[in-house]
Scaffold this motif. Structure first.
Motif, PDB file in Angstrom:
ATOM      1  N   ASP A   1      31.350  73.033  14.569  1.00 55.71           N
ATOM      2  CA  ASP A   1      31.387  71.695  15.164  1.00 55.71           C
ATOM      3  C   ASP A   1      30.941  70.654  14.144  1.00 55.71           C
ATOM      4  OD1 ASP A   1      30.937  69.349  16.803  1.00 55.71           O
ATOM      5  OD2 ASP A   1      30.844  70.693  18.531  1.00 55.71           O
TER       6      ASP A   1
ATOM      7  N   ASP B   1      29.796  67.727  14.793  1.00 54.57           N
ATOM      8  CA  ASP B   1      28.732  66.912  15.361  1.00 54.57           C
ATOM      9  C   ASP B   1      27.377  67.385  14.836  1.00 54.57           C
ATOM     10  OD1 ASP B   1      26.935  65.457  16.863  1.00 54.57           O
ATOM     11  OD2 ASP B   1      27.951  65.789  18.770  1.00 54.57           O
TER      12      ASP B   1
ATOM     13  N   GLY C   1      33.811  71.741  11.169  1.00 51.56           N
ATOM     14  CA  GLY C   1      32.504  71.236  10.752  1.00 51.56           C
ATOM     15  C   GLY C   1      32.214  71.228   9.268  1.00 51.56           C
TER      16      GLY C   1
ATOM     17  N   LYS D   1      24.498  68.632  17.278  1.00 55.73           N
ATOM     18  CA  LYS D   1      24.593  69.885  18.022  1.00 55.73           C
ATOM     19  C   LYS D   1      24.025  71.042  17.207  1.00 55.73           C
ATOM     20  CE  LYS D   1      28.627  68.678  20.830  1.00 55.73           C
ATOM     21  NZ  LYS D   1      30.010  69.065  21.210  1.00 55.73           N
TER      22      LYS D   1
END
Length: 239
Positions: free
Chosen positions: A59, A61, A6, A64
């Motif tokens: 992560d 994303d 991330g 999230k």
């Protein structure tokens, strides 16, 4: 080695769309970082460089909830016991505790000061102290109380502000320990954490102002910590 996909937490705070860290995110981040600090301190290790760039998001994303891991242990120091002290001025100047700036012996509590700076930036996109250059920033740390301007902190809970004050206590003996910080009600009871975990996502306004780090803090002619601190300490001889 473990791959953490991330990127740096810094990139979430300094994102082109603005600060992507909500209060619920900040709680999760802080809880993760404090858990790592607790582990280090239990093993008599001081990290000495806790900062946004050394906190990695698990992560990639952005939709999230943020979960992170603490990284970069190159400046860690192992103590023979937690009552032992250190003295070398290492790490990142904007995260230095007052006792480092004053060139006094210090211990594990400097990690909690740095964590307080990290949380302040995560929630406001600003440093807790100001200065046109590194010297002025250090002087601000020694002279000023941390403040929470309404335009930046109006939507942030009082518990968060109390938590940050507990970490940014000038007196290291009054500063929250990692264990105490993990048990603070902002970490354990704040409702936004539960709400955001249930939702699993958040809407981010495209109109959010992009975070701009004051160039005067990081830019300009670089000087060594010794050069910067020599001038700061000269005005605080009795401090």
């Amino acid at each position: 080695m473990e791959f953490v996909a991330g990127g740096e937490l810094w990139s979430r705070v300094a994102h082109e769309r603005g600060n992507l860290i909500t209060e619920g995110d900040a709680i999760r981040v802080t809880r993760n970082v404090l858990s790592a600090i607790v582990y280090l301190h239990e093993h008599n290790i001081v990290h000495r460089d806790v900062k946004l760039e050394n906190v990695l998001c698990i992560d990639p994303d952005l939709q999230k909830p943020v979960q992170v891991k603490l990284a970069d242990f190159g400046l860690c120091s192992r103590l023979s016991g937690m009552d032992e002290s250190l003295k070398s001025s290492v790490g990142t100047l904007q995260y230095w505790a007052p006792e480092i700036i004053k060139e006094r012996n210090y211990g594990a509590s400097v990690d909690l000061w740095a964590c307080g700076v990290l949380v302040y930036i995560s929630l406001s996109s600003q440093f807790p102290f100001s200065g046109e250059d590194e010297e002025e920033y250090c002087d601000s740390v020694l002279r000023e109380e941390v403040e929470f301007p309404e335009d930046l902190w109006g939507n942030v809970s009082d518990d968060a502000k109390e938590f940050i004050r507990g970490l940014l206590s000038e007196d290291p003996t009054k500063r929250l320990t990692a264990d105490e910080a993990l048990k603070h009600r902002w970490i354990t009871e704040h409702p936004s954490l539960e709400i955001e975990e249930e939702e699993g996502s958040r809407a981010q306004s495209e109109e959010e102002e992009a975070f701009a780090v004051p160039k005067s803090i990081f830019g300009g002619k670089r000087r060594t910590p010794a050069q910067i601190l020599a001038k700061v300490r000269s005005s605080h001889q009795g401090g």
